[in-house]
Motif scaffolding. Sequence first.
Motif, PDB file in Angstrom:
ATOM      1  N   ALA A 542       0.838  -1.207   0.000  1.00 42.33           N
ATOM      2  CA  ALA A 542       0.000   0.000   0.000  1.00 42.33           C
ATOM      3  C   ALA A 542       0.869   1.252   0.000  1.00 42.33           C
ATOM      4  N   TYR A 543       2.002   1.183   0.687  1.00 42.54           N
ATOM      5  CA  TYR A 543       2.892   2.349   0.696  1.00 42.54           C
ATOM      6  C   TYR A 543       3.413   2.638  -0.709  1.00 42.54           C
ATOM      7  N   ASN A 544       3.692   1.568  -1.455  1.00 40.23           N
ATOM      8  CA  ASN A 544       4.162   1.808  -2.822  1.00 40.23           C
ATOM      9  C   ASN A 544       3.068   2.463  -3.653  1.00 40.23           C
ATOM     10  N   LEU A 545       1.830   1.995  -3.457  1.00 38.26           N
ATOM     11  CA  LEU A 545       0.726   2.635  -4.179  1.00 38.26           C
ATOM     12  C   LEU A 545       0.598   4.098  -3.749  1.00 38.26           C
ATOM     13  N   GLN A 546       0.841   4.346  -2.453  1.00 39.43           N
ATOM     14  CA  GLN A 546       0.747   5.728  -1.983  1.00 39.43           C
ATOM     15  C   GLN A 546       1.834   6.593  -2.619  1.00 39.43           C
ATOM     16  N   ASP A 547       3.001   6.007  -2.803  1.00 41.31           N
ATOM     17  CA  ASP A 547       4.063   6.770  -3.469  1.00 41.31           C
ATOM     18  C   ASP A 547       3.694   7.080  -4.917  1.00 41.31           C
ATOM     19  N   ALA A 565      -9.851  -2.667   8.107  1.00 48.98           N
ATOM     20  CA  ALA A 565     -10.390  -4.023   8.291  1.00 48.98           C
ATOM     21  C   ALA A 565     -10.327  -4.472   9.750  1.00 48.98           C
ATOM     22  N   ARG A 566     -10.211  -3.524  10.663  1.00 47.93           N
ATOM     23  CA  ARG A 566     -10.013  -3.926  12.066  1.00 47.93           C
ATOM     24  C   ARG A 566     -11.328  -4.204  12.776  1.00 47.93           C
ATOM     25  N   LYS A 567     -11.220  -4.956  13.848  1.00 49.29           N
ATOM     26  CA  LYS A 567     -12.344  -5.231  14.735  1.00 49.29           C
ATOM     27  C   LYS A 567     -11.887  -4.936  16.151  1.00 49.29           C
TER      28      LYS A 567
END
Length: 837
Positions: A542-547, A565-567
């Motif tokens: 996800a960090y790469n997508l953010q970059d 996606a947390r509970k």
Amino acid sequence: MQPRNSPAAHHSVAPGDLEVLDMLCSMPSSFPHSGPSNYASASSASKPRPLSTLNALRRPPIDPMVLAASLSSGPHVTRHHFHHSFGSGDEHAKQSTQMPASQRASLQKRDEQQPRSRKLSAASGSYANCDLDEFDSQPTSSAASATATQAAHHVVEPVPEVTDEERAMYASRQAPRSVRLQREREKLQSLQPSAAPSSATVTVPASGDAAATTTTAGAATPVAEAKRDEVKSAADIRASDEPARPDLERQPGNLAGKPMPMPVTANANANAVAKALDERKAAVVASATPSLGSLPAPGIVSAAPSIPSTPLNRPNISSIVRPPPLAVRCHARTRIPTPHGEIFCHLYRNNYDAKEHLALVIDPAQNDDDSVVLGQDGRPLKERSRRYRKRALRSKTLDEVWGPQESEMERIVRGAYVGRLGPSFQVPSLPVHRGRDGPAGADDDDDDDDDEEPPLVRIHSECYTGETIGSQRCDCGEQLDEAIRLISEGSAPAKASAGDSPSSHGHAHGRARARAPLPPRGVIVYLRQEGRGIGLLDKLMAYNLQDMGHDTVSANILLGHLPDARKYDIASAILRDLGVDECRLLTNNPEKMEALEAEGVHVSERVGMVPRVWKYRKFVRDKAKKKEKARARAAAAAAASKAKAKAKLGDDRPVRPRKGADGVEASPLRAALHHRRSDLFSAGGGLGGVPMDASMISQAASASEDDDPVSLGLRHQGEDVLLDSQYASASPSPSSSDDEDEEEEYINSVLRKSGATMIGGSITKSVELERYLRTKVERMGHLLTLPDGQVHDEAPAAGPGPGPGPGQADGEAEDVAEAMGGEAELVSQPNSEDEAA
Ligand SMILES: Nc1nc2c(ncn2[C@@H]2O[C@H](COP(=O)(O)OP(=O)(O)OP(=O)(O)O)[C@@H](O)[C@H]2O)c(=O)[nH]1
């Protein structure tokens, strides 16, 4: 040649596909991952939430890119594929065991011409022989003879050439559901009482990988009947393919598949065992050093009572139908000294996931000098105080009795002790009694504890990058450190209406000062939900997508996850186990508050987590304003006195300041900063370094405002603040308000501590962090007010879309970094969170 997995190899996009795509895109709530959770629980995350939470922001419309990609990616994996072997890692999957289409066609033709038995006709790779062990180990006689004949004559069937189109994508070892059901029925029929031998041991394989059940069948006993019913229903249920998770079972700490002794009901045995413990206590206290021989065998120590089985464990068939209620158990508790004080680290396991979640309990009252004073009965005197018993944050499951054979040493080693554990002080705890009445014989406290503040609680999600290597992409490390600091500090924030009005601890402290400070008391529940539940691997991607220009929400969606996606059901259960049914919650995330409420933990107050960099900016801005005022006053006074002097002497010559040897005007503050800087760097740059000489500081206090530490460029995180705060504390302004003092105290107290995480007492700041915070506020509904003139004006736009090129990003990053660290912009950034409060 067509690439093997190319979309065109499977199908081309038809107009119908596009219609479906249009339809799905027009339905914001139809995101495929937003369905019910994969384990049915009363989880708060699956409950509808009020709009007030800005829930809509967390469920953005489908990204057409994701849909288009998934529609064109060829055969889709459904839940029915979970038992199939494909991909790497499985021996059967390394090569397709499914026969090429041409070969299957020729075999089919041959079958039609000369029908054979089912097993023989089961061509290699077809579903019918998917259970290879069965096929191999029990060849029919005709099959065996056919094989023998083939071997004798060295007949090798020519394998036709396989084209890419013919090559199967997936190889399955699993039979179709109908075949499996039929098999189960056949097995069950073979178990009918009439068919059963009169007195024999019958092994009934439940299904798939479920454990075989052995029963002794004389006639059809009710137990056998019940077992058969159970097996039958299991077969039906298992046929719907509960995903097998051998990988989970192998994880360290996983309880799945590890049968444990059934727990002894604490209520039934607690009194008896507690009495026994009391009797043996004197012996333990007397023995100064525990001999190794007194330690129980390792196997016994680890024999914690079991918790109800779950779909993960899969030994209990009924659990597949309706999972048991969530149960957590504290397996160990130990004292950890930290820069903020001592923390009791509790390790929890549960029956819903294979993770070891933690509770970091800050409750020094459990470990202070009074806690080791024993009464006549040999128990700590403190235990008799009802107030202490009510306030103490103790795990019920840890302190309860785990079995009649449990020894004192077992209890102590796992952390079920009271007072300060040492070579000569080892007192096992008694089972916890909750409620106002406390244990029999508890003393009434004269304190009226109605004004008791609920403990300060933080639900923190694991963030490897933020907590260990000090990532500046997020504020997680800083938040963990800040939460420990705030709880350890112990002063109580003011009461505010629970929920929406944003408050900050800065303000809360100000109002709380009027009230008697309360001792530290709180919990950080540390959930192993790395990357908001998507795991470290996907977070890194996800960090790469953010970059590349995406924000944290769209990056998650592109990777096929929810934005979050947390509970929090496990966190709530842990809090309840610690006796916390009401708390003040440190968060900006409304979802956490709702989740706790839904799980029965009342949130009496939200205490906001303001990013330190925003607090810092406000501090610098307020300081600059103050200096500006002082400068104006001083200038007016100087002008007046100069005019007076002139008038007196009748002399109009200008008064020039003295210069140093280098020709630069000698400034006391510049000299002081020079000394301080060499102190910082020569002494290893520690923030708790030698303070400035008081005389220097007092000189500095009267120096020119142009010599502000920030404008001098001493910008290592924290050092500038350190100088500023020392400067301020050494020369208290008679006009400073309480709030200003408090800000300075905050900065001082933060920076004097080295901090509990990699971030320590310092500040996280970066372009990425600002973008991250902005996305949390704007797209995830977090209750933080963005400062005016937020860096988004300068920063690359957040959100999906083409991101800046590397060069461009660098340039902008420099601008924004300058804006964040630079004097002018720094002082123009208000801490609007504080102001809103
Ligand atoms: N998927 C993903 N997770 C991230 C990213 N940055 C941080 N995280 C994870 O986010 C979690 C922290 O959640 P946040 O949304 O920052 O904060 P929060 O806990 O919901 O809210 P607060 O209680 O106000 O702090 C940690 O598990 C981090 O590992 C990211 O860019 N992508």
